[in-house]
Scaffold this motif. Structure first.
Motif, PDB file in Angstrom:
ATOM      1  N   ALA A  76      28.283  16.606 -10.829  1.00 30.66           N
ATOM      2  CA  ALA A  76      27.399  16.976 -10.771  1.00 30.66           C
ATOM      3  C   ALA A  76      26.442  16.292 -11.028  1.00 30.66           C
ATOM      4  O   ALA A  76      25.229  16.433  -9.980  1.00 30.66           O
ATOM      5  CB  ALA A  76      27.486  18.431 -10.310  1.00 30.66           C
TER       6      ALA A  76
ATOM      7  N   VAL B 299      32.867  14.435  -7.315  1.00 29.73           N
ATOM      8  CA  VAL B 299      31.860  14.954  -6.616  1.00 29.73           C
ATOM      9  C   VAL B 299      31.189  13.472  -5.445  1.00 29.73           C
ATOM     10  O   VAL B 299      30.695  13.151  -4.626  1.00 29.73           O
ATOM     11  CB  VAL B 299      30.803  15.516  -6.481  1.00 29.73           C
ATOM     12  CG1 VAL B 299      31.011  16.990  -6.667  1.00 29.73           C
ATOM     13  CG2 VAL B 299      29.778  15.307  -7.706  1.00 29.73           C
ATOM     14  N   THR B 300      31.460  12.646  -6.311  1.00 25.40           N
ATOM     15  CA  THR B 300      30.852  11.210  -5.948  1.00 25.40           C
ATOM     16  C   THR B 300      32.311  10.271  -5.169  1.00 25.40           C
ATOM     17  O   THR B 300      31.714   9.022  -5.277  1.00 25.40           O
ATOM     18  CB  THR B 300      30.493  10.868  -6.383  1.00 25.40           C
ATOM     19  OG1 THR B 300      31.561   9.702  -7.600  1.00 25.40           O
ATOM     20  CG2 THR B 300      29.263  11.027  -7.370  1.00 25.40           C
TER      21      THR B 300
ATOM     22  N   GLU C 130      30.866  23.460  -8.925  1.00 30.37           N
ATOM     23  CA  GLU C 130      30.507  22.152  -9.115  1.00 30.37           C
ATOM     24  C   GLU C 130      30.227  22.356 -10.631  1.00 30.37           C
ATOM     25  O   GLU C 130      29.208  23.214 -11.652  1.00 30.37           O
ATOM     26  CB  GLU C 130      29.358  22.272  -7.605  1.00 30.37           C
ATOM     27  CG  GLU C 130      29.867  21.626  -6.383  1.00 30.37           C
ATOM     28  CD  GLU C 130      29.006  20.558  -6.156  1.00 30.37           C
ATOM     29  OE1 GLU C 130      28.185  21.100  -6.465  1.00 30.37           O
ATOM     30  OE2 GLU C 130      29.149  20.684  -4.860  1.00 30.37           O
TER      31      GLU C 130
ATOM     32  N   THR D 248      24.737  13.292  -8.367  1.00 28.57           N
ATOM     33  CA  THR D 248      24.537  13.622  -7.337  1.00 28.57           C
ATOM     34  C   THR D 248      23.251  14.943  -7.533  1.00 28.57           C
ATOM     35  O   THR D 248      22.787  14.901  -6.574  1.00 28.57           O
ATOM     36  CB  THR D 248      25.333  14.417  -6.212  1.00 28.57           C
ATOM     37  OG1 THR D 248      25.882  15.833  -7.056  1.00 28.57           O
ATOM     38  CG2 THR D 248      26.457  12.805  -6.295  1.00 28.57           C
ATOM     39  N   ASP D 249      23.146  15.466  -8.144  1.00 29.84           N
ATOM     40  CA  ASP D 249      22.691  16.747  -8.190  1.00 29.84           C
ATOM     41  C   ASP D 249      21.161  17.011  -9.166  1.00 29.84           C
ATOM     42  O   ASP D 249      21.715  17.162 -10.437  1.00 29.84           O
ATOM     43  CB  ASP D 249      23.263  18.165  -8.085  1.00 29.84           C
ATOM     44  CG  ASP D 249      23.502  19.790  -7.767  1.00 29.84           C
ATOM     45  OD1 ASP D 249      21.710  19.626  -7.550  1.00 29.84           O
ATOM     46  OD2 ASP D 249      23.487  20.168  -6.840  1.00 29.84           O
TER      47      ASP D 249
ATOM     48  N   THR E 128      30.551  17.779  -0.241  1.00 28.63           N
ATOM     49  CA  THR E 128      29.895  18.437  -0.617  1.00 28.63           C
ATOM     50  C   THR E 128      30.601  20.052  -0.538  1.00 28.63           C
ATOM     51  O   THR E 128      31.979  20.011  -0.511  1.00 28.63           O
ATOM     52  CB  THR E 128      29.420  19.328   0.373  1.00 28.63           C
ATOM     53  OG1 THR E 128      30.614  19.348   1.490  1.00 28.63           O
ATOM     54  CG2 THR E 128      28.494  17.771   1.805  1.00 28.63           C
TER      55      THR E 128
ATOM     56  N   HIS F 223      25.155   8.575  -4.022  1.00 33.05           N
ATOM     57  CA  HIS F 223      25.485   9.684  -2.927  1.00 33.05           C
ATOM     58  C   HIS F 223      26.919  10.901  -3.028  1.00 33.05           C
ATOM     59  O   HIS F 223      27.512  10.667  -3.242  1.00 33.05           O
ATOM     60  CB  HIS F 223      26.271   8.876  -1.562  1.00 33.05           C
ATOM     61  CG  HIS F 223      26.436   9.385  -0.167  1.00 33.05           C
ATOM     62  ND1 HIS F 223      25.637  10.410   0.364  1.00 33.05           N
ATOM     63  CD2 HIS F 223      27.046   9.702   0.532  1.00 33.05           C
ATOM     64  CE1 HIS F 223      25.970  11.496   1.841  1.00 33.05           C
ATOM     65  NE2 HIS F 223      27.420  10.352   1.764  1.00 33.05           N
ATOM     66  N   LYS F 224      26.345  11.927  -2.642  1.00 39.44           N
ATOM     67  CA  LYS F 224      27.486  13.083  -3.321  1.00 39.44           C
ATOM     68  C   LYS F 224      28.533  12.997  -2.305  1.00 39.44           C
ATOM     69  O   LYS F 224      28.166  12.987  -0.204  1.00 39.44           O
ATOM     70  CB  LYS F 224      26.924  14.904  -2.720  1.00 39.44           C
ATOM     71  CG  LYS F 224      27.086  15.608  -2.904  1.00 39.44           C
ATOM     72  CD  LYS F 224      26.520  16.959  -3.221  1.00 39.44           C
ATOM     73  CE  LYS F 224      27.567  18.190  -3.912  1.00 39.44           C
ATOM     74  NZ  LYS F 224      26.851  19.562  -4.200  1.00 39.44           N
ATOM     75  N   GLN F 225      29.479  12.562  -2.177  1.00 39.54           N
ATOM     76  CA  GLN F 225      30.149  12.644  -0.679  1.00 39.54           C
ATOM     77  C   GLN F 225      31.219  13.640  -0.754  1.00 39.54           C
ATOM     78  O   GLN F 225      31.354  14.172   0.239  1.00 39.54           O
ATOM     79  CB  GLN F 225      31.287  11.532  -1.494  1.00 39.54           C
ATOM     80  CG  GLN F 225      30.658  10.273  -2.115  1.00 39.54           C
ATOM     81  CD  GLN F 225      32.094   9.142  -2.002  1.00 39.54           C
ATOM     82  OE1 GLN F 225      33.613   8.796  -1.773  1.00 39.54           O
ATOM     83  NE2 GLN F 225      31.587   7.224  -1.817  1.00 39.54           N
TER      84      GLN F 225
END
Ligand SMILES: Nc1nc2c(ncn2[C@@H]2O[C@H](COP(=O)(O)OP(=O)(O)OP(=O)(O)O)[C@@H](O)[C@H]2O)c(=O)[nH]1
Ligand SMILES: [Mg+2]
Lengths: 261, 877
Positions: free
Chosen positions: A119, A86-87, A206, A122-123, A175, A171-173
């Motif tokens: 995940a 996700v990154t 995710e 970012t989360d 989505t 930063h989540k690149q």
């Protein structure tokens, strides 16, 4: 481990660029921990007993060098888990550019899942491990037993993402919507009708191999989805019994040199 | 760490092959049984006989004997050699030509009349090890040609070769393997599977054959091993699917073969051995100038440029043992289980069990008890192997000896723990739980004594609660071994249980008594004394009871007597004779009283002897209390209470005897009154009560009690008697009583008596007795009730009379009716009441003319006294 001798009923393949965490996901699911990995060489497989069925799960190598082997791993697969990071936007792009064509050899009714791993980076909610057995997970467990230099791997292990060291949210690149969109394009590529296929929300995950977030859900969903495939295969085998490929002994006994000196 | 799976043994050394000719190199080899053929770069074939020699130490070596060598006349290297032993031919590839050579003479086989025995422009060929054609005198061969992008399939016969199929390939093939109809090919840029029968093909994966030498190795039926990019060894089956994970070779791999469960591969300077079971690299052997690696009938043969070697697999068991020695339990088990299909079933089971047991002990040594237990269970370990690790646990009588060779390296627990007491303790705890689990399963079959004794010892040593459970239930603990052990740990109570279990109750009791008496220390039971009493109480051995009751009674008579009083009335327990017990208890009055109470009051034994005895005992107790200077009132009241109760309730004791014993005792007047009552000397009794004790309520109670089982007339008499006593005493003429000044008191008692119990009295008689001067008012309640009662009885009897009269009329009517017809009595007809026949003419007729026996009617009438006689006699026959 001894169960490796059993014949698998169905095959599941993890595809994705190097370093996205395929091996880590499998470790997390099978061994319930997160440990240091080396970049996979060639491929590896695990057998999972799922109820009365044996499911083989193939962990493939993301490195370019082994790219050619992908089609072979995918041959006859009942499910393919396309994994990205996700990154890392590129890792999602690679799925479409490099890996999608490898799945041409998979079963015609193959199920595709799209999994954004890491995940936890970012989360914040991915820090709460979500595991089916309800046991608190040791999130930081890292087995640092490999202190000896790793001479085997030609390509050194890429360093862990910097964020995992600093603990700062990255930063989540990619989505979730990006993944859903990719799923739509995959269906189109496969010439499948979106309405009659599995909905994206069922197969876009995710996860975090590090915390265990969504990992059990991912694999268990996949197992449930391939169940019809297993049943059909078993049924077919009953109709026309095929040769047991595992039976290597039989071959030795049938030699060309009959009546050997 | 690695395994030693193979050993490299020289087979043909340089000298034997080429002597001192420096430029000669080995190009190819073939091995067929003991026959080894070597093709060289100078176009020679050398034929050797290879013998295995095993030294006395079990070390394997080869002795090679050169049989023949032959120049093929082509001046080119011999590229490939394959034996077709059924045809006695070698198939040779040299200078791009395939031809046949006699296996024995090495002479080239000339072409037969029907067809050629040569194939030209060949780059490579392979033999089908899984032939599709059933002819044993024919070999199938796949051939790659340098001219065409094709694969040709030939049938090779003794003296000719025959092309049967030719299939084109998309690219130039450079290596081939054949299994059934499946060709596995290395093309210029990829591998593929091609079914030459159907023509269908399956791409496997890309590979640049020009950059790196491809490997296409058939390893089992429809399964191939291929060199893949990145130095991988990939497995692929005929469907183009990989069923095993790849192994990781080096990039420069030259040859590979499978020798289950290993993949052996050769590169420029090493032989690498990977396990197919876990894909791990297991062994690396250095090998210079490696050139050829091939397997022949399961034997892996290697050649450098100058010499030939055999890679001899070490016996599986050795490999497994090596793994176990280095504590690689999982690998050892994988190897064992992986070898299952290569070993006969029964042999495998023995091996597998043993390895599991060893694995269990390794885990055990590392205190990984869960794993250990699982392995012990699966390996069906003889538990004694485990027990024997713990010093002194096995009974001396055990016939057990450890298995040989040993399953582990430990001498005993101390050796294992290296003096770490904490470890020892954990091991003991484990054994406790393990034995506890297995003792009732088949694991303990045949060694229950050993298991239970060991468990007992552990429990005792560890002060474990389950010790008593073990001993109280079915167990096989060996007595001789357990006694000293339990003594050592002061488990005397437990020891007693064990004695008991072995039928040695006396020993058990002696031991326990010593604990209670404080000679021995064991705090297991604080109520051990009560336990002993209970124990004796339910003991079936009466001698034992007589022997030890004495001690128990001495210790505490009240509890001790439970031995006799609480004895359960079970069929399997012999009964105690009460007389014996009484004699036994003789001296001990307290216990005796308790026992007699038990007999008389609880068991309600109706024997004069016991009742009298108890009454006398009570009396003596009371008398002894009375004789004290200042008797304890509470005790006295209680003792008298018991005595009085007994005297009242029982009617079995000898009244005169007791009366005699208390005749002179003015303190026991109430008791004496009771006794007189028992003798029906009511006047005496009432005299005592009224005049001596002046206890009117008691006197009244006496009347009720003394007449309680009698009819109302008797009671009336008694009450009249009492009234008489009151009135006599109250007459002024009775100077004696008047002197005591109680006249008025007695009068009042009389009035109260009449008013309270008026119904008992005969009013007429009472009125006659009463003094003239008494006021009517005083007796009003009595008189009122008396009048009403007499009225009531008068009317009741009138009703009865009337009813009787009408019944009488009814009967008369019946009788008249019956008289008109005869009533038959015969021997055939039975009596309606007893169903016997009649033997005499005199019968009674029931209403309705039913004849019955006279005695039957009499019987019926006496049986139901409320029923009035309903019958009338009849003399009719
Ligand atoms: N923070 C975080 N790091 C992860 C996660 N999963 C994997 N990693 C890290 O990512 C790196 C790569 O993980 P691998 O599992 O080896 O990746 P892979 O996809 O198997 O890579 P290849 O075998 O080369 O294809 C390792 O350093 C992991 O520690 C995750 O969920 N969160
Ligand atoms: Mg990996």
């Amino acid at each position: 481990m001894p169960d490796k001798m059993k014949r698998p009923d169905v095959k599941l393949v993890l595809l994705g660029d190097m370093n996205v965490g395929k091996t880590s996901l499998l470790h997390r699911y099978m061994e319930r921990k997160f440990k240091e990995t080396v970049s996979t060489v060639g491929g590896a497989f695990f057998l999972k007993q799922w109820g009365p069925y044996n499911i083989s799960i193939w962990d493939t190598a993301g490195r370019e060098q082994f790219h050619g082997l992908g089609s072979m791993y995918c041959r006859g697969a009942a499910a393919v888990i396309l994994t990205y990071d996700v990154t890392n936007w590129q890792s999602l792009a690679e799925l479409e550019e490099r890996f999608l064509s490898l799945t041409d050899t998979a079963n015609h009714d193959c199920i595709y899942a799209i999994v954004g791993n890491k995940a936890d980076l970012t989360d914040p909610k991915a820090h709460l491990s979500r595991t089916s057995d309800g046991q608190p997970e040791d999130q930081t467990e890292c087995e640092e037993e490999r202190t000896e230099p790793q001479v085997l791997s030609a390509c050194p292990t890429p360093p862990a993402s910097p964020a995992s060291l600093s603990g700062v949210m990255l930063h989540k690149q990619v989505t979730h919507e990006d993944a859903v969109a990719l799923y739509g394009r995959i269906l189109r590529y496969k010439g499948l009708d979106e309405k009659s296929s599995l909905p994206a929300e069922k197969v876009c995950f995710e996860t975090s191999a590090k915390t265990g977030y969504n990992v059990d859900a991912l694999f268990e969903t996949m197992f449930d989805l391939v169940l019809p495939s297993i049943l059909r295969k078993r049924h077919e085998n009953q109709e026309s019994p095929t040769v047991d490929l595992e039976d290597s002994q039989g071959a030795h006994s049938r030699k060309a040199r009959i009546g050997c000196c | 760490m690695s395994v030693k799976a193979f050993e490299l043994v020289p087979a043909v050394e340089r000298d034997l092959l080429m002597g001192d000719k420096a430029r000669i190199n080995i190009e190819c080899i073939e091995c067929c049984g003991k026959h080894l053929y070597v093709g060289t770069n100078d176009c020679f074939i050398h034929h050797f006989l290879l013998d295995e020699v095993t030294s006395s130490k079990g070390k394997l070596s080869y002795s090679a004997q050169k049989l023949l060598h032959k120049y093929l006349g082509l001046k080119k290297p011999v590229a490939e050699l394959r034996a077709a032993s059924a045809l006695e031919r070698l198939i040779v590839l040299c200078d791009g030509i395939v031809f046949l050579v006699d296996m024995v003479t090495l002479e080239t086989v000339p072409s037969a009349a029907g067809g050629g025995a040569k194939i030209r422009s060949v780059t490579a060929f392979c033999i089908n090890e899984n032939p599709v054609n059933g002819d044993p005198f024919c070999v199938e061969m796949g051939v790659l040609s340098s001219k065409r992008r094709t694969v040709q399939i030939y049938m090779v016969y003794e003296d000719r070769v025959q092309l049967v199929k030719e299939v084109t390939t998309p690219e130039q093939p450079c290596a081939v393997s054949l299994d059934g109809y499946f060709l596995c090919l290395a093309l210029t840029t990829q591998y593929m599977i091609l079914n030459y029968n159907t023509g269908t093909s399956q791409d496997l994966f890309p590979y640049n054959s020009e950059e790196r030498r491809p490997i296409v190795k058939r390893i089992s039926r429809e399964e191939f091993l291929l060199a893949a990019p990145g130095g991988l060894g990939m497995f692929a089956n005929a469907e183009g699917i990989s069923q095993r994970a790849p192994v990781n070779w080096s990039e420069s791999v030259i040859g590979a073969a499978v020798c289950f469960p290993y993949v052996v591969a050769l590169d420029e300077s090493f032989i690498t051995i990977h396990s197919m079971l876990d894909q791990q690299l297991k062994q690396t052997l250095s090998f210079r100038d490696g050139h050829i690696l091939q397997d022949f009938e399961g034997k892996v043969i290697l050649a450098s440029i100058k010499a030939v070697y055999v890679s001899v697999p070490l016996p599986l068991e050795r490999q497994i043992q090596d793994l176990l020695v280095s504590h690689r339990v999982e690998e050892a088990l994988i190897l064992t289980e992986g070898a299952q299909r290569n070993i006969p079933k029964d042999k495998f089971q023995i091996l597998h069990k043993r390895i599991l047991q060893q694995a269990g002990f390794i885990h055990f040594g590392q205190l990984q008890f869960l794993e250990a237990k699982e392995h012990f269970r699966k390996g069906q370990l003889d538990v004694r192997e485990l027990i024997s690790l713990y010093p002194l646990l096995l009974p001396a009588s055990s016939s057990f000896t450890r298995c040989h060779p040993p399953l582990h390296e430990f001498a005993d627990l101390n050796h294992l723990a290296q003096g770490d007491q904490e470890k020892v303790l954990r091991c003991k705890k484990f054994l406790i739980s393990y034995l506890g689990e297995v003792r009732s399963t088949e694991v303990a079959n045949g060694c229950r004594e050993d298991v239970d004794t060991a468990l007992l010892k552990l429990y005792a040593e560890q002060d474990h609660d389950s010790l008593l459970d073990l001993l109280a239930s079915d167990n096989a603990c060996v007595l001789a071994d357990s006694v000293p052990w339990l003594e050592k740990y002061h488990k005397y109570f437990a020891l007693g249980l064990l004695y008991h279990y072995h039928g040695q109750d006396s020993a058990a009791l002696q031991l326990w008594i010593r604990v209670v008496d404080g000679d021995l220390q064991d705090s297991t039971r604080s109520d051990l004394y009560e336990y002993i009493v209970d124990f004796l109480c339910s003991s079936s051995n009466l001698d034992l009871v007589w022997n030890y009751a004495d001690w128990a009674l001495r210790k505490d008579p009240t509890t001790g007597v439970h031995i006799f009083t609480k004895r359960p009335g079970r069929k399997d327990l012999p009964e105690l004779n009460p007389d014996d017990v009484i004699t036994y208890l003789g001296k001990d009055s307290q216990a005796l009283i308790l026992y007699l109470e038990h007999l008389v009051l609880e068991r309600r034994i109706q024997k004069e002897k016991f009742h009298t005895h108890l009454a006398v005992m009570y009396l003596e107790k009371v008398l002894s209390l009375l004789s004290e200077s200042s008797p304890d009132e509470v005790q006295l009241t209680e003792a008298r209470g018991r005595l009085q109760a007994l005297l009242r309730e029982s009617s079995l004791y000898r009244v005169q005897l007791l009366l005699g014993k208390m005749e002179n005792c003015e303190q026991l007047l109430l008791e004496r009154a009771t006794l007189h009552g028992k003798l029906e000397e009511h006047d005496k009794a009432l005299h005592i009560l009224v005049h001596k004790l002046r206890d009117f309520p008691s006197a009244e109670a006496f009347c009720i009690w003394a007449s309680s089982c009698r009819d109302s007339e008797y009671r009336q008499q008694l009450f009249h008697l009492l009234l008489g006593v009151y009135l006599d005493g109250s007459l002024p003429a009775n100077a004696q009583a008047a002197a005591r000044g109680g006249t008025g008191e007695l009068e009042m008692a009389a009035v109260d008596l009449l008013n309270r119990h008026g119904e008992v009295f005969d009013a007429v008689q009472v009125l006659r007795m009463l003094p003239e001067g008494w006021s009517l008012q005083l007796l009003r309640p009595f008189l009122g009730r008396a009048v009403r009662a007499s009225m009531h009885s008068c009317r009741t009897s009138q009703i009865a009379l009337g009813l009787a009269h009408s019944e009488n009329l009814q009967l008369l009517h019946d009788r008249l009716k019956e008289r008109k017809k005869p009533i038959f009595v015969s021997k055939k007809k039975g009596c309606h009441l007893c169903h016997n026949t009649f033997s005499e003419p005199a019968v009674v007729c029931l209403p309705g003319g039913v004849p019955v026996h006279t005695h039957c009617v009499a019987q019926r009438v006496t049986d139901s006294p409320t029923k009035r006689q309903l019958t009338n006699s009849s003399n009719h026959t």
